[in-house]
Structure formats: structure tokens, C-alpha cells
Design an enzyme around this catalytic site. Structure first.
Site, mmCIF file in Angstrom:
data_model
loop_
_atom_site.group_PDB
_atom_site.id
_atom_site.type_symbol
_atom_site.label_atom_id
_atom_site.label_comp_id
_atom_site.label_asym_id
_atom_site.label_seq_id
_atom_site.Cartn_x
_atom_site.Cartn_y
_atom_site.Cartn_z
ATOM 1 N N ASP A 289 -44.221 35.645 -32.065
ATOM 2 C CA ASP A 289 -45.590 36.087 -31.840
ATOM 3 C C ASP A 289 -45.552 37.108 -30.696
ATOM 4 O O ASP A 289 -44.609 37.133 -29.895
ATOM 5 C CB ASP A 289 -46.448 34.877 -31.476
ATOM 6 C CG ASP A 289 -47.869 35.249 -31.116
ATOM 7 O OD1 ASP A 289 -48.482 36.027 -31.863
ATOM 8 O OD2 ASP A 289 -48.350 34.776 -30.067
ATOM 9 N N ASP B 148 -47.833 30.748 -29.453
ATOM 10 C CA ASP B 148 -48.683 30.040 -28.495
ATOM 11 C C ASP B 148 -50.027 29.626 -29.069
ATOM 12 O O ASP B 148 -50.805 28.969 -28.380
ATOM 13 C CB ASP B 148 -48.930 30.929 -27.270
ATOM 14 C CG ASP B 148 -49.906 32.047 -27.566
ATOM 15 O OD1 ASP B 148 -50.924 32.169 -26.849
ATOM 16 O OD2 ASP B 148 -49.676 32.806 -28.528
ATOM 17 N N SER C 181 -54.553 33.901 -30.013
ATOM 18 C CA SER C 181 -54.522 33.705 -28.561
ATOM 19 C C SER C 181 -55.852 34.024 -27.917
ATOM 20 O O SER C 181 -56.242 33.401 -26.931
ATOM 21 C CB SER C 181 -53.438 34.591 -27.947
ATOM 22 O OG SER C 181 -52.183 34.290 -28.484
ATOM 23 N N ASP D 178 -48.827 38.623 -28.634
ATOM 24 C CA ASP D 178 -49.780 38.363 -27.549
ATOM 25 C C ASP D 178 -49.552 36.990 -26.927
ATOM 26 O O ASP D 178 -49.552 35.966 -27.616
ATOM 27 C CB ASP D 178 -51.221 38.443 -28.060
ATOM 28 C CG ASP D 178 -51.682 39.875 -28.253
ATOM 29 O OD1 ASP D 178 -51.137 40.773 -27.593
ATOM 30 O OD2 ASP D 178 -52.599 40.097 -29.069
#
Length: 242
Positions: A8, A204, A169, A10
């Protein structure tokens, strides 16, 4: 053995929008022999910017699994897909025009703000994007990003219309019946035609969960939990474990 890592962008590889802090991370992954695959909600144009800055050459997955861009002649066999410039493109999502048509029908009722109906100044305010990156983020092919809404219910209406709404995110993304996991699995199947594969993923957000289900080792940055992922505080922790 091919070692593939899906990243990922960001808040995972990129703490903010500056690629500079990610350079040593990418260099260390290369030293460890990884094929680096960006798997992000970001657009093709945005990812090409970071690929150039970070000198990453392999395939990449855009807009929450909506399409896989594979450089021509990357694999030693013909890849099914659409030839587009220097890439073969495997499209898994729907066109952004279809999404924006649905959003247009809902925007007045719910007070929706997204790339397609926002000015550059509004986008800068919503996203904190540097001015030079705004045109790249606006160059959307398969998804939209919801910045603001005035009342709830728009997600259910979009789902009823056949779209997926996923949380990243920072914002919600609206896209077709695609996700990061479906795209990652498809790409892994291509790698497995070349050699045995050991696969990793780092993310995340909730939109990263599907790719955690299709790899051998997954790492989740932050306080969310996923049964197949090990929690870490940053991508630097991942480098110590792989």
C-alpha cells in the site's frame, strides 16, 4: 523462488506524499531480492510518479484492485489483457464514468463531494495534496473518492446500484466489484507460471484486508486487527522481519 511484496502507499510506504523517505525502504527491499508491487487506491498517473521517483519497474495495481498494469515483456509469456502504451492492462473494475453517473444522481441528496465535482482548491483542502500532484489524482479511470457528505445513507444507495464502498487510510473509495486481494491473487498466479513464489503484503487500512488473505505473510501497520496479519508500527519494522 520469486519473492513478491505488495505495498500500500498512503500511510504505509509513504508517511505523507513525499517519496523521499521511502527511498531507503525500497532500496532495502531490492537488496533482499523482492519484486515490489504497489497495490494502492492511487491512480495510474500517481503511481507512475512514485515508480519513477523510487525506481520501481514491475507491475502495479491501481484504484483498489480495479486494474493491473504489467510492463510489456515483463513475463516470459503472453499476458491476457488490453495493450495500453507500454503496459498490458488487466481490467477488473468499472469505468469511472459509470461511477460518476451514479454519484451525480446522489450528490444533491447527500451533499457528496468527490474529485469529479470538486475544484483544485477544494481537493487541496480535502486531501492536503501538493499542487503538482492534484492533476495526477484527478486522472481517475476506475474509482472515485468521497471527501464529504452531509447525511448518511449514500453508501447503501451505491451498494444497491452495484458498486463497492471501501475505507482507505483517509477517505472512502467507490469502485466496481474489485479489491486489492483479487488483483494480487491474479498477479501471483502469473508469477507462479514462472517459478515458486513467496508472497508478502503490507498495508494499514481496511481496504488492504483482502490482500492479506491471498499472501503468505501479511503485516498491518497501526491499531486495526486482521487474523492473517501481524501488527507492526511502521514499514521499517517489516524490514526487520522479512
Amino acid at each position: 523462488m520469486i519473492r513478491v511484496i505488495f505495498l500500500d502507499l498512503d500511510k504505509t510506504l509513504l508517511p505523507e506524499y513525499d517519496p523521499e523517505p521511502a527511498i531507503p525502504i525500497v532500496e532495502e527491499l531490492k537488496k533482499k531480492g523482492f519484486e515490489i508491487v504497489f497495490n494502492s487506491s492511487k491512480t495510474r498517473a500517481e503511481q507512475e510518479y512514485y515508480r519513477e521517483k523510487l525506481n520501481v519497474k514491475g507491475p502495479f495495481i491501481v484504484e483498489n484492485g480495479s486494474a493491473i498494469y504489467i510492463p510489456s515483456n515483463y513475463f516470459p509469456f503472453e499476458v491476457p489483457g488490453v495493450k495500453r502504451g507500454e503496459y498490458m492492462v488487466l481490467e477488473l473494475g468499472v469505468k469511472v464514468e459509470e461511477i460518476r453517473k451514479a454519484l451525480k444522481e446522489l450528490e444533491a441528496e447527500y451533499g457528496l463531494k468527490y474529485y469529479g465535482n470538486s475544484t483544485d482548491e477544494e481537493i487541496e483542502k480535502f486531501t492536503k495534496l501538493p499542487k503538482h500532484l492534484i492533476p495526477l489524482a484527478k486522472d481517475r479511470e476506475y474509482s472515485e473518492t468521497i471527501f464529504l457528505w452531509k447525511r448518511e445513507g449514500w453508501e447503501k444507495d451505491l451498494i444497491r446500484k452495484g458498486f463497492k464502498v471501501t475505507m482507505g487510510s483517509r477517505f472512502y473509495a467507490v469502485h466496481g466489484n474489485s479489491d486489492k486481494g483479487k488483483a494480487a491473487k491474479l498477479l501471483l498466479d502469473l508469477y507462479k507460471r514462472v517459478d515458486e513464489v513467496e508472497s508478502y503484503a503490507v498495508g494499514d487500512g481496511e481496504n488492504d484486508f483482502p490482500m492479506f488473505d491471498v499472501v503468505d505473510f501479511a503485516f498491518l501497520i497501526g491499531d486495526l486487527r486482521h487474523e492473517n496479519a501481524e501488527n507492526v508500527t511502521s514499514i521499517k519494522d517489516v524490514l526487520k522481519k522479512i
